[in-house]
Design a protein around this motif. Structure first.
Motif, PDB file in Angstrom:
ATOM      1  N   GLY A  96      38.317  39.127  21.652  1.00 14.25           N
ATOM      2  CA  GLY A  96      39.632  38.636  22.038  1.00 14.25           C
ATOM      3  C   GLY A  96      39.511  37.702  23.227  1.00 14.25           C
ATOM      4  N   PRO A  97      40.616  37.480  23.957  1.00 14.46           N
ATOM      5  CA  PRO A  97      40.584  36.544  25.077  1.00 14.46           C
ATOM      6  C   PRO A  97      39.852  37.132  26.285  1.00 14.46           C
ATOM      7  CG  PRO A  97      42.796  37.421  24.782  1.00 14.46           C
ATOM      8  CD  PRO A  97      41.964  37.977  23.680  1.00 14.46           C
ATOM      9  N   VAL A  98      38.869  36.395  26.767  1.00 18.12           N
ATOM     10  CA  VAL A  98      38.110  36.779  27.954  1.00 18.12           C
ATOM     11  C   VAL A  98      38.460  35.790  29.062  1.00 18.12           C
ATOM     12  CG1 VAL A  98      35.818  37.090  28.949  1.00 18.12           C
ATOM     13  CG2 VAL A  98      36.227  37.742  26.561  1.00 18.12           C
ATOM     14  N   ARG A  99      39.045  36.316  30.146  1.00 18.06           N
ATOM     15  CA  ARG A  99      39.435  35.460  31.266  1.00 18.06           C
ATOM     16  C   ARG A  99      38.239  35.225  32.188  1.00 18.06           C
ATOM     17  NH1 ARG A  99      43.183  37.600  35.921  1.00 18.06           N
ATOM     18  NH2 ARG A  99      41.183  38.538  36.373  1.00 18.06           N
ATOM     19  N   PHE A 100      38.000  33.954  32.507  1.00 22.72           N
ATOM     20  CA  PHE A 100      36.984  33.551  33.475  1.00 22.72           C
ATOM     21  C   PHE A 100      37.714  33.270  34.780  1.00 22.72           C
ATOM     22  CE2 PHE A 100      34.636  33.119  29.727  1.00 22.72           C
ATOM     23  CZ  PHE A 100      33.319  32.828  29.998  1.00 22.72           C
ATOM     24  N   HIS A 101      37.283  33.908  35.849  1.00 22.55           N
ATOM     25  CA  HIS A 101      37.899  33.693  37.155  1.00 22.55           C
ATOM     26  C   HIS A 101      36.796  33.752  38.203  1.00 22.55           C
ATOM     27  CE1 HIS A 101      40.982  33.752  40.243  1.00 22.55           C
ATOM     28  NE2 HIS A 101      40.400  34.795  40.796  1.00 22.55           N
ATOM     29  N   THR A 102      36.809  32.816  39.128  1.00 17.29           N
ATOM     30  CA  THR A 102      35.827  32.858  40.215  1.00 17.29           C
ATOM     31  C   THR A 102      36.534  33.319  41.480  1.00 17.29           C
ATOM     32  OG1 THR A 102      36.198  30.523  40.676  1.00 17.29           O
ATOM     33  CG2 THR A 102      34.350  31.081  39.243  1.00 17.29           C
ATOM     34  N   LEU A 103      35.911  34.258  42.141  1.00 13.19           N
ATOM     35  CA  LEU A 103      36.466  34.815  43.367  1.00 13.19           C
ATOM     36  C   LEU A 103      35.324  34.952  44.364  1.00 13.19           C
ATOM     37  CD1 LEU A 103      38.864  36.138  44.844  1.00 13.19           C
ATOM     38  CD2 LEU A 103      38.191  38.299  43.800  1.00 13.19           C
ATOM     39  N   ASP A 104      35.391  34.222  45.450  1.00 10.02           N
ATOM     40  CA  ASP A 104      34.340  34.273  46.472  1.00 10.02           C
ATOM     41  C   ASP A 104      32.953  34.074  45.871  1.00 10.02           C
ATOM     42  OD1 ASP A 104      36.226  34.698  48.475  1.00 10.02           O
ATOM     43  OD2 ASP A 104      36.160  36.869  48.199  1.00 10.02           O
ATOM     44  N   HIS A 105      32.822  33.087  45.008  1.00 11.08           N
ATOM     45  CA  HIS A 105      31.544  32.725  44.391  1.00 11.08           C
ATOM     46  C   HIS A 105      31.008  33.795  43.447  1.00 11.08           C
ATOM     47  CE1 HIS A 105      31.513  29.250  46.959  1.00 11.08           C
ATOM     48  NE2 HIS A 105      31.691  30.036  47.999  1.00 11.08           N
ATOM     49  N   ILE A 106      31.889  34.655  42.926  1.00 18.11           N
ATOM     50  CA  ILE A 106      31.513  35.673  41.950  1.00 18.11           C
ATOM     51  C   ILE A 106      32.289  35.391  40.670  1.00 18.11           C
ATOM     52  CG2 ILE A 106      31.593  38.129  41.386  1.00 18.11           C
ATOM     53  CD1 ILE A 106      31.453  38.664  44.416  1.00 18.11           C
ATOM     54  N   LEU A 107      31.598  35.400  39.557  1.00 20.42           N
ATOM     55  CA  LEU A 107      32.251  35.184  38.263  1.00 20.42           C
ATOM     56  C   LEU A 107      32.792  36.510  37.760  1.00 20.42           C
ATOM     57  CD1 LEU A 107      32.960  33.349  35.893  1.00 20.42           C
ATOM     58  CD2 LEU A 107      30.699  33.862  34.946  1.00 20.42           C
ATOM     59  N   ASP A 108      34.110  36.585  37.567  1.00 18.49           N
ATOM     60  CA  ASP A 108      34.784  37.783  37.075  1.00 18.49           C
ATOM     61  C   ASP A 108      35.188  37.532  35.624  1.00 18.49           C
ATOM     62  OD1 ASP A 108      36.133  40.268  37.073  1.00 18.49           O
ATOM     63  OD2 ASP A 108      38.017  39.281  37.613  1.00 18.49           O
ATOM     64  N   LEU A 109      34.674  38.321  34.715  1.00 20.24           N
ATOM     65  CA  LEU A 109      34.998  38.209  33.287  1.00 20.24           C
ATOM     66  C   LEU A 109      35.756  39.460  32.875  1.00 20.24           C
ATOM     67  CD1 LEU A 109      31.477  37.091  32.015  1.00 20.24           C
ATOM     68  CD2 LEU A 109      33.430  35.626  32.485  1.00 20.24           C
ATOM     69  N   ARG A 110      36.949  39.273  32.314  1.00 19.79           N
ATOM     70  CA  ARG A 110      37.768  40.412  31.883  1.00 19.79           C
ATOM     71  C   ARG A 110      38.474  40.085  30.580  1.00 19.79           C
ATOM     72  NH1 ARG A 110      38.622  44.097  36.036  1.00 19.79           N
ATOM     73  NH2 ARG A 110      37.956  43.287  38.045  1.00 19.79           N
ATOM     74  N   ILE A 111      38.659  41.105  29.768  1.00 16.24           N
ATOM     75  CA  ILE A 111      39.498  40.955  28.590  1.00 16.24           C
ATOM     76  C   ILE A 111      40.937  40.964  29.098  1.00 16.24           C
ATOM     77  CG2 ILE A 111      40.216  41.995  26.428  1.00 16.24           C
ATOM     78  CD1 ILE A 111      37.388  42.201  25.813  1.00 16.24           C
TER      79      ILE A 111
END
Length: 62
Positions: free
Chosen positions: A42-57
């Protein structure tokens, strides 16, 4: 939480992007979030936070 390894070997079925537009209308829009619609995940959100890649459904917002 999704790991980068979870994405290996899966097909991308679509992409949704969320853009930030300055209220004063100046400047170029900036990418805020990106979702890759992945086969069997399904949809996986890519988000960068303080130079960390956060991947979440996560479903894209309006």
């Amino acid at each position: 939480m999704v790991t980068p390894e979870d994405l290996v070997g899966r097909q991308v079925q679509g992409v949704t992007c969320s853009w930030f537009h300055a209220r004063d209308g100046g400047g170029e829009p900036e990418l805020l979030h990106m979702w890759l619609h992945m086969e069997d995940l399904g949809p996986v959100r890519f988000h960068t936070l303080d130079h960390i890649l956060d991947l979440r459904i996560d479903d894209p917002h309006d």
